[in-house]
Design an enzyme around this catalytic site. Structure first.
Site, PDB file in Angstrom:
ATOM      1  N   TYR A 388      67.187  80.661  60.609  1.00  0.00           N
ATOM      2  CA  TYR A 388      67.258  81.502  61.814  1.00  0.00           C
ATOM      3  C   TYR A 388      67.465  80.622  63.043  1.00  0.00           C
ATOM      4  O   TYR A 388      66.634  79.762  63.357  1.00  0.00           O
ATOM      5  CB  TYR A 388      65.992  82.357  61.978  1.00  0.00           C
ATOM      6  CG  TYR A 388      66.183  83.340  63.117  1.00  0.00           C
ATOM      7  CD1 TYR A 388      66.841  84.546  62.907  1.00  0.00           C
ATOM      8  CD2 TYR A 388      65.777  83.039  64.407  1.00  0.00           C
ATOM      9  CE1 TYR A 388      67.087  85.434  63.951  1.00  0.00           C
ATOM     10  CE2 TYR A 388      66.006  83.919  65.459  1.00  0.00           C
ATOM     11  CZ  TYR A 388      66.666  85.110  65.228  1.00  0.00           C
ATOM     12  OH  TYR A 388      66.910  85.973  66.254  1.00  0.00           O
ATOM     13  N   GLN A 450      65.477  92.327  62.232  1.00  0.00           N
ATOM     14  CA  GLN A 450      66.501  92.839  61.322  1.00  0.00           C
ATOM     15  C   GLN A 450      67.224  91.714  60.587  1.00  0.00           C
ATOM     16  O   GLN A 450      67.583  91.860  59.409  1.00  0.00           O
ATOM     17  CB  GLN A 450      67.481  93.760  62.063  1.00  0.00           C
ATOM     18  CG  GLN A 450      68.274  93.135  63.191  1.00  0.00           C
ATOM     19  CD  GLN A 450      67.538  93.146  64.523  1.00  0.00           C
ATOM     20  OE1 GLN A 450      66.311  93.244  64.568  1.00  0.00           O
ATOM     21  NE2 GLN A 450      68.271  93.028  65.619  1.00  0.00           N
ATOM     22  N   ASN A 473      61.419  84.199  68.425  1.00  0.00           N
ATOM     23  CA  ASN A 473      60.408  84.831  69.280  1.00  0.00           C
ATOM     24  C   ASN A 473      59.359  85.545  68.426  1.00  0.00           C
ATOM     25  O   ASN A 473      59.377  85.461  67.191  1.00  0.00           O
ATOM     26  CB  ASN A 473      61.074  85.751  70.314  1.00  0.00           C
ATOM     27  CG  ASN A 473      61.841  86.891  69.659  1.00  0.00           C
ATOM     28  OD1 ASN A 473      61.679  87.158  68.460  1.00  0.00           O
ATOM     29  ND2 ASN A 473      62.673  87.554  70.430  1.00  0.00           N
ATOM     30  N   GLN A 522      59.208  72.321  78.264  1.00  0.00           N
ATOM     31  CA  GLN A 522      58.840  73.318  77.258  1.00  0.00           C
ATOM     32  C   GLN A 522      58.490  74.658  77.888  1.00  0.00           C
ATOM     33  O   GLN A 522      58.708  75.716  77.304  1.00  0.00           O
ATOM     34  CB  GLN A 522      57.676  72.823  76.400  1.00  0.00           C
ATOM     35  CG  GLN A 522      58.087  71.726  75.475  1.00  0.00           C
ATOM     36  CD  GLN A 522      59.391  72.006  74.746  1.00  0.00           C
ATOM     37  OE1 GLN A 522      59.453  72.829  73.853  1.00  0.00           O
ATOM     38  NE2 GLN A 522      60.471  71.319  75.142  1.00  0.00           N
ATOM     39  N   GLU A 595      52.387  71.846  69.200  1.00  0.00           N
ATOM     40  CA  GLU A 595      53.697  71.653  68.561  1.00  0.00           C
ATOM     41  C   GLU A 595      54.240  70.263  68.940  1.00  0.00           C
ATOM     42  O   GLU A 595      54.662  69.506  68.093  1.00  0.00           O
ATOM     43  CB  GLU A 595      54.652  72.749  69.044  1.00  0.00           C
ATOM     44  CG  GLU A 595      56.027  72.632  68.442  1.00  0.00           C
ATOM     45  CD  GLU A 595      57.071  73.485  69.161  1.00  0.00           C
ATOM     46  OE1 GLU A 595      56.777  74.025  70.241  1.00  0.00           O
ATOM     47  OE2 GLU A 595      58.190  73.584  68.640  1.00  0.00           O
ATOM     48  N   HIS A 596      54.207  69.972  70.242  1.00  0.00           N
ATOM     49  CA  HIS A 596      54.646  68.653  70.707  1.00  0.00           C
ATOM     50  C   HIS A 596      53.470  67.978  71.404  1.00  0.00           C
ATOM     51  O   HIS A 596      52.832  68.594  72.242  1.00  0.00           O
ATOM     52  CB  HIS A 596      55.751  68.774  71.754  1.00  0.00           C
ATOM     53  CG  HIS A 596      56.931  69.556  71.285  1.00  0.00           C
ATOM     54  ND1 HIS A 596      57.175  70.850  71.676  1.00  0.00           N
ATOM     55  CD2 HIS A 596      57.942  69.218  70.458  1.00  0.00           C
ATOM     56  CE1 HIS A 596      58.286  71.272  71.111  1.00  0.00           C
ATOM     57  NE2 HIS A 596      58.773  70.316  70.363  1.00  0.00           N
ATOM     58  N   ASP A 629      64.072  67.137  70.980  1.00  0.00           N
ATOM     59  CA  ASP A 629      64.663  68.468  70.901  1.00  0.00           C
ATOM     60  C   ASP A 629      66.127  68.407  70.488  1.00  0.00           C
ATOM     61  O   ASP A 629      66.642  69.307  69.851  1.00  0.00           O
ATOM     62  CB  ASP A 629      64.580  69.165  72.267  1.00  0.00           C
ATOM     63  CG  ASP A 629      63.215  69.748  72.527  1.00  0.00           C
ATOM     64  OD1 ASP A 629      62.459  69.903  71.564  1.00  0.00           O
ATOM     65  OD2 ASP A 629      62.905  70.051  73.697  1.00  0.00           O
ATOM     66  N   HIS A 688      45.063  77.817  23.051  1.00  0.00           N
ATOM     67  CA  HIS A 688      45.393  76.547  23.705  1.00  0.00           C
ATOM     68  C   HIS A 688      45.037  75.379  22.774  1.00  0.00           C
ATOM     69  O   HIS A 688      45.815  74.467  22.563  1.00  0.00           O
ATOM     70  CB  HIS A 688      44.602  76.375  25.012  1.00  0.00           C
ATOM     71  CG  HIS A 688      45.138  77.141  26.181  1.00  0.00           C
ATOM     72  ND1 HIS A 688      45.131  78.502  26.235  1.00  0.00           N
ATOM     73  CD2 HIS A 688      45.708  76.720  27.343  1.00  0.00           C
ATOM     74  CE1 HIS A 688      45.651  78.894  27.381  1.00  0.00           C
ATOM     75  NE2 HIS A 688      46.013  77.820  28.076  1.00  0.00           N
TER      76      HIS A 688
END
Ligand SMILES: NC(=O)c1ccc[n+]([C@@H]2O[C@H](COP(=O)([O-])OP(=O)(O)OC[C@H]3O[C@@H](n4cnc5c(N)ncnc54)[C@H](O)[C@@H]3O)[C@@H](O)[C@H]2O)c1
Ligand SMILES: N[C@H](CO)Cc1c[nH]c[nH+]1
Length: 718
Positions: A388, A450, A473, A522, A595-596, A629, A688
């Site tokens: 995505y 979607q 998002n 950011q 995240e960073h 980035d 077994h």
């Protein structure tokens, strides 16, 4: 001296065991041959092949640190005017010693803490005023912890040195350091020494320095929080009774920050928030959470391309015929892109490919756990993957190559890249360029929930994929989270990668403009982004003027941004806290799991090993986060909302799965079989057991002499 001479002639000193090198260094040191001792330790460290955390590696590091410190002392005493005639390598010696001692201190090496405090003290005496404060404070912290732990009177010497080192600076600083030590000495029962300190620094006459606790809470908060918090967030902060100025990280403070994060960024880990979010995400586009989870009623599953095209119209105002939703990348011509942009995309792609190619393990794993019992592990690419690439508020060609490059390198056959279409139904040319360059096979012109549903269930023209990766998002992230729990979709995801975040640790030596520029980079992503500044300032140090500089930078830089409005919205959910020590800053950062993580303090490398939870780390003032980035080579698809605690960012491994293989010879089965039979008995799983017993009955249980000899030969040769 004789032993040292021997060692000097013995060229292989460095090749010997670490322990031998340690003894050799002691002998050489005693004979005054410090350079040779240093060389011996360095070589042993280089050639042992031990992991840095191995006790022997740590012992070597600690000894080397000690030798460097002694060399530094000698070089100082050789100079009549140390500050002006200082040996050029002097500072380097200390820097390296500091790193070595920090390694040891983190690993709990007993002498490393002492060594570190000594180095910090030496560096404080040499450094400029701002770094002096920081180093003295760190040395003092170590001293305090040592005194607290063992009441060692000999450490008093350092205490006094630290106080004396501050003389000549502002009076309040000296007083503040002395006051702290005074308390420590009293607490450690060192009454006499405390009295000496009182006299020398005239403590009683000056009275205690203003304690942070004495400041009104309102002032602390307003001083520490640059961007104003919405009322709810601010109340939570207070009710957790944490005082950012004081800088102690109480559990309440961490909880309060997590609450703030949940409040502002309703992450999918909060089930209530997820539902609300999913309702919002899917409700409007009629992909009700329940209808996505019960796939029979999911519109995309039921009406496939037609439904996706309708949502494209509704949310992206794009007019697309259902049969035009998917394009084949190989047969699509190279789009027209500005040559300068194409060249930059090529350079960035090359760096990303280089770094991700290196992540591929060259050899399949193969281990003989017992003679005749061979276990292997093969890395196999996931056949079909969905990527995505967000496109709502910004066009992100960089995300196209960040996701597709490792997928291609891993060997995935079908790489479907989904991205929101433009109003004319086309895809941004730079995204198509990046998709082609990095090796995507198809582009699905769809965004939001979607697109995720189309990838998970497949449509007439969009292949069903087995794993969906990439950020997006809250709608995209909620759909990914829900569909991975949907049995019929049978799809996995990389991680929850939602709205961008950054946490920057800095001190008063950091360039305020750099710090703010990084945080804004950011914040501009979206109104739901969050940035956090952690300023490390010793108690008693007046950080107001620095905070003032930050304020000015925030205002000036933000006002010039084209996305100033979005950025301001993100800033209204962001904050800066002040802590006393770098350890506290790291502990806060690890609880937050950004995240960073940017570390812009003096000596940032030293803190890297303390990082436990973060998506990607940017070290030093010249590593702006935007390099990661776009173009340095690391991946920018990273976990957000605190998921850095359990996820790493996208890598070549994201697109691989591992299949294990085993092969046993009759002798191998004779060796491991009885163990299997016993455990199967414990679990009462007869079938077994029987699968082994039936074979052992046929081949016998005893190992032949040939088997035993074979095993011995294998053992000897390995
Ligand atoms: N964590 C990471 O690694 C990383 C990397 C890059 C970007 N990001 C983040 O990705 C996000 C990108 O978000 P974006 O919005 O720009 O692009 P996006 O592509 O994620 O979302 C746009 C889509 O959302 C859908 N949508 C919009 N409003 C909707 C509504 N009301 N109901 C249902 N669906 C709706 C539409 O279909 C639209 O196509 C940003 O938050 C950014 O910070 C994160
Ligand atoms: N900062 C984003 C990751 O959170 C990645 C990105 C794309 N473009 C610019 N930045």
């Amino acid at each position: 001296r004789e032993a040292a001479d021997c060692l000097g002639r013995f060229d292989a000193v460095g090749y010997a065991t670490p322990r031998f090198a340690l003894v050799a260094a002691r002998v050489l040191q005693a004979a005054g041959r410090l350079s040779l001792a240093e060389f011996t330790l360095r070589r042993a460290r280089r050639e042992t092949g031990l992991s840095p955390s191995h006790p022997d590696s740590l012992a070597l590091a600690e000894r080397l640190g000690e030798i460097l410190l002694i060399q530094h002392g000698q070089s100082l005493s050789r100079c009549s005017q140390p500050r002006t005639n200082a040996f050029k390598g002097e500072e380097v010696l200390l820097q390296e010693a500091e790193l070595l001692f920090r390694e040891g201190r983190t690993a709990g090496q007993p002498k490393s803490a002492e060594g570190l405090a000594q180095v910090l003290l030496q560096r404080a005496q040499a450094g400029d005023a701002s770094s002096r404060q920081l180093r003295l404070r760190q040395a003092e912290d170590i001293l305090r912890s040592l005194l607290d732990g063992q009441k060692a009177p000999e450490l008093l010497r350092w205490a006094l040195n630290i106080c004396r080192a501050t003389v000549g600076q502002s009076h309040s600083t000296t007083n503040c350091v002395a006051q702290h030590l005074h308390r420590v000495l009293l607490a450690g029962g060192l009454q006499q020494e405390a009295s000496g300190l009182e006299e020398e620094f005239n403590l009683a006459a000056d009275g205690p320095p203003p304690t942070p606790e004495a400041m009104p809470e309102e002032e602390c908060c307003s001083e520490a929080l640059l961007a104003s918090w919405p009322k709810r967030g601010r109340r939570r902060w207070r009710s957790a009774s944490c005082n950012p100025r004081q800088g102690r990280l109480t559990p309440g403070m961490v909880t309060c920050c997590q609450a703030a994060r949940r409040f502002f960024l309703p992450g999918p880990k909060d089930s209530g928030a997820l539902e609300a979010l999913a309702d919002q995400a899917c409700g409007e586009c009629k992909l009700q959470p329940s209808s996505v989870t019960r796939s029979s009623s999911c519109p995309v599953r039921a009406r496939k391309n037609k439904a996706v095209a309708e949502y494209a119209k509704q949310f992206d105002r794009a007019t697309l015929a259902p049969e035009d939703l998917v394009i084949d990348v190989a047969s699509t011509p190279w789009p027209k892109v500005d040559p300068k942009v194409a060249a930059a995309l090529d350079t960035a792609y090359d760096n990303v490919r280089r770094f991700h190619e290196a992540q591929k393990k060259k050899q399949p794993l193969r281990v003989e756990t017992m003679p005749g019992v061979e276990c292997r592990r093969m890395a196999v690419p996931i056949e079909a993957v969905g990527l995505y690439v967000p496109g709502g508020t910004a066009v992100l060609p960089s995300t196209a190559y960040m996701l597709a490059t490792p997928a291609k390198l891993a060997g995935c056959k079908e790489i479907v890249l989904a991205t929101p279409p433009r109003e004319d139904g086309s895809v941004v040319p730079e995204v198509v360029y990046a998709a082609k360059r990095a090796g995507a096979t198809k582009i699905l012109k769809a965004g939001g929930a979607q697109a995720i549903a189309a990838l998970a269930f497949g449509t007439e023209t969009c292949p069903k994929v087995h794993k969906i990766t990439g950020p997006g998002n809250q709608y995209v992230t909620a759909a990914k989270m829900m569909l991975q729990a949907n049995e019929e979709a049978s799809v996995s995801i990389d991680m929850p990668a939602g709205p961008s975040e950054q946490l920057c640790i800095f001190d008063m030596t950091s360039d305020a403009a750099f710090v703010v520029a990084d945080l804004l980079s950011q914040a501009e992503h979206g109104p739901d982004s969050q940035v956090v500044g952690v300023l490390v300032a010793s108690p008693g140090v007046d950080f107001r003027s620095y905070v003032g500089k930050l304020r000015v930078e925030f205002e000036e830089q933000t006002s010039k941004l084209n996305r100033a409005e979005i950025t301001k919205q993100a800033l209204s959910k962001s904050f800066v806290i002040v802590v006393e020590t770098l350890e506290a800053a790291l502990s806060f950062s690890n609880s937050y799991g950004p995240e960073h993580l940017c570390i812009q303090t003096a000596n940032p490398e030293a803190y890297l090993e303390g990082v436990v939870n973060a998506g990607s780390v940017f070290v030093g003032p010249y590593a702006p986060e935007s390099c990661g980035d776009y173009a340095s080579g690391t991946n920018h698809c990273l976990p957000t909302s605190g998921y850095a605690r359990q996820y790493g960012g996208v890598s070549t491994d994201t697109y691989l799965k591992y299949i294990t293989v085993q092969k046993l010879t009759p002798a191998g089965l004779k060796r491991v079989g009885p163990c299997v039979e016993t455990i199967a008995d414990v679990e009462e799983l007869e079938a077994h057991r029987n699968a082994v017993t039936i074979r052992l009955k046929k081949i016998g249980r005893e190992l032949s002499l040939f088997d035993k000899l074979g095993a011995m030969c294998t053992f000897c040769s390995s």
